[in-house]
Write an enzyme that holds these catalytic residues in place. Structure first.
Site, PDB file in Angstrom:
ATOM      1  N   LEU A  67      37.637  42.898  33.450  1.00 35.04           N
ATOM      2  CA  LEU A  67      37.796  41.722  32.596  1.00 35.04           C
ATOM      3  C   LEU A  67      36.711  41.752  31.530  1.00 35.04           C
ATOM      4  CD1 LEU A  67      38.499  38.711  35.008  1.00 35.04           C
ATOM      5  CD2 LEU A  67      40.050  39.631  33.285  1.00 35.04           C
ATOM      6  N   ASP A  68      37.051  41.351  30.308  1.00 35.96           N
ATOM      7  CA  ASP A  68      36.042  41.232  29.255  1.00 35.96           C
ATOM      8  C   ASP A  68      34.949  40.264  29.696  1.00 35.96           C
ATOM      9  OD1 ASP A  68      37.402  42.965  27.580  1.00 35.96           O
ATOM     10  OD2 ASP A  68      38.436  41.383  26.480  1.00 35.96           O
ATOM     11  N   PRO A  69      33.731  40.432  29.185  1.00 37.55           N
ATOM     12  CA  PRO A  69      32.633  39.544  29.598  1.00 37.55           C
ATOM     13  C   PRO A  69      32.940  38.060  29.471  1.00 37.55           C
ATOM     14  CG  PRO A  69      31.752  41.408  28.412  1.00 37.55           C
ATOM     15  CD  PRO A  69      33.245  41.526  28.314  1.00 37.55           C
TER      16      PRO A  69
END
EC number: 5.4.99.25
Length: 301
Positions: A46-48
């Protein structure tokens, strides 16, 4: 001599409701520390700034990661219309704007073009490799790359809310390897109004659901406490999409040593990938060959 890994021999899946502001790797490291586990990994980055399901595998469960990675996943995300950014999300710099705001009917019509087998170009700021280097590193240096399009299966893409003219909330169910940021970018381009992601949440991934996930505050509070183990799901959950066959007691050692052995199967065809169990516990994953299974991956628990 290989260095012996420190930590506990503990196996299972932990469903984490990932907070915004952390990388997936940082979450995995936190979980590994809290459980004092020898080995940990995750199924699907997942993106930050994204939140929601991050399925973390411990110990032998890491061998089932590919089956969760390959499973369908669902996301709810908000797209900001009228602006395109260099990162395709709200963290980037605005590079184009538009005063056009399509109505709901136009948006729904455009969404139909993103369902089924599609080709998708990853964002410039992504982890795909270009000449052996991550694309985001080249992008940070100002390099504009012509990234190759990749296939993606989109099961469903729905408009679920329109809070104001500038924003649309979408829900997407898709296969592995998809970039929600690319969907927002390409939807904006298709509508002629630009677009980027402002919020993103993975609501489920394979058998794992965000509402059942543990938050990191709880993990930190109970770190190193045996009570934390109660949150683990068995590694067998990661095999839910494979047919199960059962082996006899005398087959267990053979399979775990990588040798073919008799199994009891129903509704399985020759050549199918299956997992073998004994007393409900996973013994191995392999290929069914008419009454026998040839193991390709074994579990030692």
């Amino acid at each position: 001599m290989a260095r012996k890994r420190k930590g506990r021999d503990i196996s299972g899946w932990l469903v984490v409701d990932k907070p915004a502001g952390m990388t997936s790797t940082a979450v995995v490291n936190k979980i590994k520390w809290a459980f004092d586990a020898k080995k940990a990994g995750h199924a699907g980055t997942l993106d930050p700034e994204a939140t929601g399901v991050l399925a973390v595998a411990l110990g032998e469960a890491t061998k089932t990661v590919p089956y969760i990675t390959d499973a369908l996943k669902a996301y709810v995300f908000t797209v900001r219309l009228g602006q395109a950014t260099n990162t395709d999300d709200a963290e980037g710099t605005v590079i184009a704007t538009s005063d056009l705001r399509p109505d709901d009917a136009a948006i729904k019509a455009a969404l139909a073009g993103f369902v089924g087998d599609i080709m998708q170009v990853p964002p410039q700021f992504s982890a795909v490799k270009v000449d052996g280097e991550r694309a985001y590193k080249k992008a940070r240096e100002g390099e504009d790359m012509a990234l190759a399009a990749r296939p993606l299966w989109v099961e469903e893409l729905l408009l679920v809310d329109r809070p104001d003219p500038d924003h649309v909330v979408l829900e997407m169910t898709c296969g592995k390897g998809g970039y929600v940021r690319s969907i927002a970018r390409d939807l904006g381009a298709a509508l002629g109004c630009c677009g980027h992601v402002v919020t993103l949440r993975r609501i489920w991934s394979g058998p794992f659901v965000a509402s059942e996930g543990i938050d990191l505050a709880t993990v930190e509070q109970q770190a190193k406490d045996p009570a934390l183990d109660a949150y683990l799901q068995p590694l067998e959950v990661g095999l839910a999409d494979l047919p199960e066959v059962r082996c006899l007691a005398e087959s267990v050692a053979k399979l775990r040593n990588g040798n073919p052995a008799p199994v009891v199967a129903a509704g399985v065809e020759f050549g199918d990938e299956v997992w073998a169990s004994y007393d409900g516990r996973a013994v191995a994953v392999g290929t069914y060959r008419g009454g026998e299974m040839q193991p390709t991956r074994v579990f030692v628990t």
